[in-house]
Design an enzyme around this catalytic site. Structure first.
Site, short mmCIF file in Angstrom:
data_model
loop_
_atom_site.label_atom_id
_atom_site.label_comp_id
_atom_site.label_asym_id
_atom_site.label_seq_id
_atom_site.Cartn_x
_atom_site.Cartn_y
_atom_site.Cartn_z
N CYS A 2 0.85 -1.19 0.00
CA CYS A 2 0.00 0.00 0.00
C CYS A 2 0.89 1.25 0.00
O CYS A 2 2.06 1.20 0.28
CB CYS A 2 -0.87 0.03 1.26
SG CYS A 2 -1.89 -1.41 1.46
N ARG A 27 3.99 1.70 -6.77
CA ARG A 27 4.04 0.63 -5.75
C ARG A 27 3.04 -0.48 -6.06
O ARG A 27 3.05 -1.54 -5.43
CB ARG A 27 3.76 1.21 -4.36
CG ARG A 27 4.79 2.22 -3.88
CD ARG A 27 4.33 2.97 -2.64
NE ARG A 27 4.20 2.11 -1.49
CZ ARG A 27 5.23 1.82 -0.65
NH1 ARG A 27 6.41 2.33 -0.91
NH2 ARG A 27 5.08 1.05 0.38
N TRP A 75 -3.00 -2.14 -1.64
CA TRP A 75 -2.60 -3.40 -2.24
C TRP A 75 -3.22 -4.45 -1.31
O TRP A 75 -2.72 -4.68 -0.21
CB TRP A 75 -1.08 -3.50 -2.27
CG TRP A 75 -0.54 -4.81 -2.72
CD1 TRP A 75 -0.16 -5.86 -1.93
CD2 TRP A 75 -0.31 -5.25 -4.06
NE1 TRP A 75 0.30 -6.89 -2.69
CE2 TRP A 75 0.20 -6.56 -4.01
CE3 TRP A 75 -0.51 -4.67 -5.30
CZ2 TRP A 75 0.54 -7.28 -5.16
CZ3 TRP A 75 -0.16 -5.39 -6.44
CH2 TRP A 75 0.34 -6.68 -6.35
N ASN A 101 -0.68 0.98 6.05
CA ASN A 101 0.04 0.07 5.17
C ASN A 101 0.65 -1.00 6.06
O ASN A 101 1.43 -0.69 6.95
CB ASN A 101 1.15 0.81 4.40
CG ASN A 101 2.04 -0.15 3.62
OD1 ASN A 101 1.61 -1.26 3.30
ND2 ASN A 101 3.25 0.26 3.33
N GLY A 102 0.25 -2.25 5.87
CA GLY A 102 0.83 -3.33 6.66
C GLY A 102 -0.19 -4.42 6.92
O GLY A 102 -1.24 -4.48 6.26
N GLU A 488 15.70 -22.23 -13.12
CA GLU A 488 15.31 -20.84 -12.85
C GLU A 488 16.47 -19.89 -13.12
O GLU A 488 16.30 -18.82 -13.72
CB GLU A 488 14.83 -20.71 -11.41
CG GLU A 488 14.56 -19.31 -10.91
CD GLU A 488 13.50 -18.56 -11.72
OE1 GLU A 488 12.81 -19.18 -12.54
OE2 GLU A 488 13.41 -17.32 -11.55
N LYS A 492 16.40 -16.77 -15.79
CA LYS A 492 16.75 -15.39 -15.43
C LYS A 492 17.78 -14.83 -16.41
O LYS A 492 17.64 -13.73 -16.93
CB LYS A 492 17.32 -15.35 -14.01
CG LYS A 492 16.32 -15.54 -12.92
CD LYS A 492 15.48 -14.33 -12.65
CE LYS A 492 14.08 -14.30 -13.19
NZ LYS A 492 13.22 -15.41 -13.23
N GLU A 495 16.36 -14.41 -20.11
CA GLU A 495 15.26 -13.46 -20.36
C GLU A 495 15.68 -12.00 -20.18
O GLU A 495 15.02 -11.10 -20.69
CB GLU A 495 14.05 -13.77 -19.49
CG GLU A 495 14.21 -13.52 -18.01
CD GLU A 495 12.87 -13.72 -17.27
OE1 GLU A 495 11.81 -13.37 -17.79
OE2 GLU A 495 12.92 -14.24 -16.14
N HIS A 511 24.54 -37.41 -20.98
CA HIS A 511 23.53 -37.81 -22.01
C HIS A 511 23.43 -36.78 -23.11
O HIS A 511 22.39 -36.67 -23.75
CB HIS A 511 22.19 -38.04 -21.31
CG HIS A 511 22.27 -39.07 -20.23
ND1 HIS A 511 22.30 -40.42 -20.50
CD2 HIS A 511 22.41 -38.94 -18.89
CE1 HIS A 511 22.42 -41.08 -19.35
NE2 HIS A 511 22.49 -40.21 -18.36
N LYS A 610 5.06 -8.51 -18.31
CA LYS A 610 5.07 -8.96 -16.91
C LYS A 610 4.01 -10.03 -16.67
O LYS A 610 4.20 -10.94 -15.89
CB LYS A 610 4.83 -7.78 -15.96
CG LYS A 610 4.86 -8.16 -14.49
CD LYS A 610 6.20 -8.77 -14.09
CE LYS A 610 6.20 -9.32 -12.68
NZ LYS A 610 7.40 -10.13 -12.38
C1 AGP Z 1 9.74 -15.05 -15.00
O1 AGP Z 1 10.88 -14.28 -14.77
C2 AGP Z 1 8.95 -14.56 -16.19
N1 AGP Z 1 8.63 -13.19 -16.07
C3 AGP Z 1 7.78 -15.45 -16.53
O2 AGP Z 1 8.30 -16.72 -16.82
C4 AGP Z 1 6.67 -15.61 -15.46
O3 AGP Z 1 7.17 -16.34 -14.36
C5 AGP Z 1 5.52 -16.41 -16.11
O4 AGP Z 1 5.00 -15.64 -17.17
C6 AGP Z 1 4.40 -16.74 -15.12
O5 AGP Z 1 3.81 -15.56 -14.65
P1 AGP Z 1 2.81 -15.67 -13.41
O6 AGP Z 1 3.60 -16.17 -12.25
O7 AGP Z 1 2.32 -14.27 -13.20
O8 AGP Z 1 1.70 -16.61 -13.76
#
Ligand code: AGP
Length: 615
Positions: A2, A27, A75, A101-102, A488, A492, A495, A511, A610
């Site tokens: 928030c 935010r 939020w 906020n909290g 993961e 990172k 991407e 393999h 996002k």
């Molecule tokens: C992760 O760094 C990416 N931005 C992407 O893979 C993301 O995790 C994926 O699109 C899933 O998004 P969500 O967790 O909002 O469902």
């Protein structure tokens, strides 16, 4: 998180509050509200939606006059996003008005006690409980607002940054802070209050940042009165002359949202287990699980659906659920699961993981599973999101808004939630002793501090990034719980730096992937001294013998791998199931620094959104 903003002084508060809320929009929020007081009339406007919607609603109601004002962007954590749950909130008498906020963890017990004393509640929020607790104290103890706030806050458990005023004292605002940020801007015969300095930096750069468990009574023309909430001791304001610009403030002084969110992980993990992990009582309390316990305990299997980073969190959960709770788990890419006509029965539990709560493939997979009779549980970061509303039950990560496209704090808070669920189910199934359970709870409780320690390798990691920033490819290897972390880490890097990177189980090298190894191939290996350590060491030796470059993530004090690797990054030791929460930190920082050195847009990488709300 928030956002709060307040003003008291000689100016018209309305434009300051609205613009202040616009400054806090970064935010992330789902609703907004404001209150203005001219000494006679209070007007309060609030709405689900954006600040623009609030502005239109306030002006339509001519709610725009007064020299005292409070504003809030919400939020949601308790209570879905809607007009009634938005802040500000009145006390029952209408005399007190608060923004917050909290998270007040013990609000339910306080609410029950207040209802017994005749209080009524409009909203589902913990904040409305807090303002009525303050009113109850003020009335029963016959004290002024400042003292009532202090007494009340000594009865709550949780985190807060609050601003509250009393209709009967139009020349003062009381503020208090624990766990959530609160800054006071000091003007000439006027004061500003906000979650950060961005709402008031154009009016003054003199600011006081309250410390935890501090409160202040602010009155125009008077010195700030700062107090310690616990013992009423006088605290002396540390007035700072800020040199930050707006953009720097929004990023909390970090260069990018992604870096800020990497560094927010200790707080995000703590906020996520706050009120759920009760180590001293040997308890895990999660309403969504408690109310559906039989479904989980009697499930044939747990199917986890997600995409991207969330899918990696699901893979970690597979190891934890099967290893600790002995429940069969399968992890599915939502985009594949929804189309392959899977066999699903009413004895299946489906867990959908999504930071945004809006990922189209995950949402579609949920709907299909529900149609086939499965019980669906959601792990989301956005309260009231489509996935959160579509599932039968769920648990929110309290990571706060994740602005950077590359998911970081969402990943570690998702794992935190999934670990809590697995531990709770394991305990219910009698899968391990009380002492073992308590050991895990205590270790999980210690994770935020260990993440802080892992973050201290940032400078070393930046130096390693300098060496490999021009690589064309990179391999990430891990075993057991850290195989998903290898995936993961590779995601990172690829991407945000656009370097081709792949994650593999370390044992898979023979393999095929080992054909790729030469002196141009950096290989990140997670080699924590748990599980299959010796086997990972032999994998490292195979790579070294082919001149591959090794960047190893190890537990503190490791010696064997340190002899072999070209670069060593240490993280604090923890139990194997909790190790992903720590081993992922260096990989996040490594990708961040390499991407930055390559001139990439770290927060908005090319081609990515996002939230993937389309197929
Ligand atoms: C992760 O760094 C990416 N931005 C992407 O893979 C993301 O995790 C994926 O699109 C899933 O998004 P969500 O967790 O909002 O469902």
């Amino acid at each position: 998180m928030c956002g709060i903003v307040g003003y008291i002084g000689q100016r018209d508060a309305y434009p300051i509050i609205v613009k202040g809320l616009q400054r806090l929009e970064y935010r992330g929020y789902d609703s907004a509200g404001l209150v203005l007081y001219d000494g006679n009339d209070i007007c309060l406007t609030k709405t689900k939606g954006k600040v623009e919607d609030l502005k239109n609603k306030a002006e339509a109601a001519s709610c725009n006059t007064g020299q005292l004002g409070l504003g809030h962007t919400r939020w949601a954590t308790h209570g879905i996003p809607n007009d009634i749950n938005s802040h500000p909130h009145y006390s029952n008498s209408g005399d007190l008005v608060i923004i917050h906020n909290g998270i007040i963890e013990n609000y339910e017990s306080i609410k029950k006690a207040l209802i017994k004393r005749g209080y009524t509640f409009e909203s589902d929020t913990d904040t409305e409980v807090l303002v009525n607790l303050i009113e109850e104290v003020k009335n029963t103890e016959e004290v002024k607002l400042g003292q009532a706030v202090q007494i009340a806050l000594n009865q709550v458990v949780g985190a807060y940054a609050i601003a509250v005023f009393d209709r009967n004292k139009p020349n003062e605002i009381v503020v208090a802070k624990l766990g959530s940020p609160l800054a006071i801007g000091i003007g000439d015969n006027e004061y500003f209050v906000a979650s950060d300095a961005s709402p008031f930096i154009e009016f003054t750069n003199n600011a006081v940042y309250l410390e935890d468990e501090e409160m202040a009574i602010i009155r125009p023309g008077k010195e700030i009165k700062l107090r310690k909430i616990k013992d009423d001791a006088i605290a002396y304001p540390n007035i700072q002359e800020l040199q930050l610009n707006i953009e720097e403030i929004e990023k909390g002084g970090y260069d990018h949202f992604m870096l800020k969110e990497i560094y927010e992980q200790p707080r995000a993990i703590l906020d996520t287990y706050r009120g759920r992990l009760l180590a001293d009582q040997g308890l895990i309390r999660m309403a969504g699980i408690d109310q559906n316990l039989e479904k989980f305990l009697n499930a044939n299997r747990i199917i986890i659906v997600a995409c991207g980073t969330s899918w990696h969190a699901g893979l970690v959960a597979e190891y934890i659920f099967e290893d600790l709770a002995r429940i069969p788990v399968e992890v599915e890419y939502a985009s594949e699961f929804r189309y392959r006509n899977p066999v699903i029965t009413e004895n299946d539990v489906l867990i959908a993981i999504s930071q945004s709560g809006e990922t189209a493939d995950t949402l579609a997979a949920i709907k299909m599973a529900k149609e086939k009779g499965a019980f669906v549980f959601g792990v989301c970061n956005v309260v009231g999101s489509s996935i959160a509303r579509e599932t039968h039950a769920g648990a929110y990560t309290h990571a706060g808004p994740e602005i950077g496209v590359a998911s970081t704090k969402a990943f570690t808070t998702q794992i935190t939630i999934l670990t809590l669920i697995a531990l709770k189910l394991a305990k219910e199934k009698g899968a391990f002793s009380d002492s073992k359970f308590h050991e895990y709870l205590t270790e999980l409780e210690a994770i935020p501090e260990k993440v802080e320690t892992a973050l201290q390798s940032n400078v070393l990691i930046e130096q390693i990034a300098e060496v490999y920033k021009n690589s064309s490819n990179c391999l990430y290897l891990g075993r057991g719980y850290n195989f998903p972390v290898a995936l993961e880490g590779a995601l990172k890097l690829k991407e945000i730096s656009y370097i081709h990177a792949e994650g593999y189980p370390a044992a898979e090298m023979k393999h095929g992937p080992i054909a790729l190894i030469d002196d141009q191939m950096p290989v990140v290996v997670i080699a924590t001294k748990k599980g299959h350590y010796e086997k990972v060491v032999s994998n490292i030796q195979e790579i070294k013998s082919r001149h591959g470059k090794i960047i190893a993530v190890v537990f503190e004090g490791d010696e064997m791998v340190s002899e072999l690797a070209d670069h060593i990054i240490e993280v604090p030791e923890t139990s194997e199931p909790l190790s992903p929460l720590l081993t992922t930190i260096p990989l996040q920082l490594l990708s961040y620094h390499i991407a930055l050195m390559r001139g990439c847009n770290v927060d908005q990488p090319r081609n990515l959104a996002k939230s993937v709300t389309v197929e």
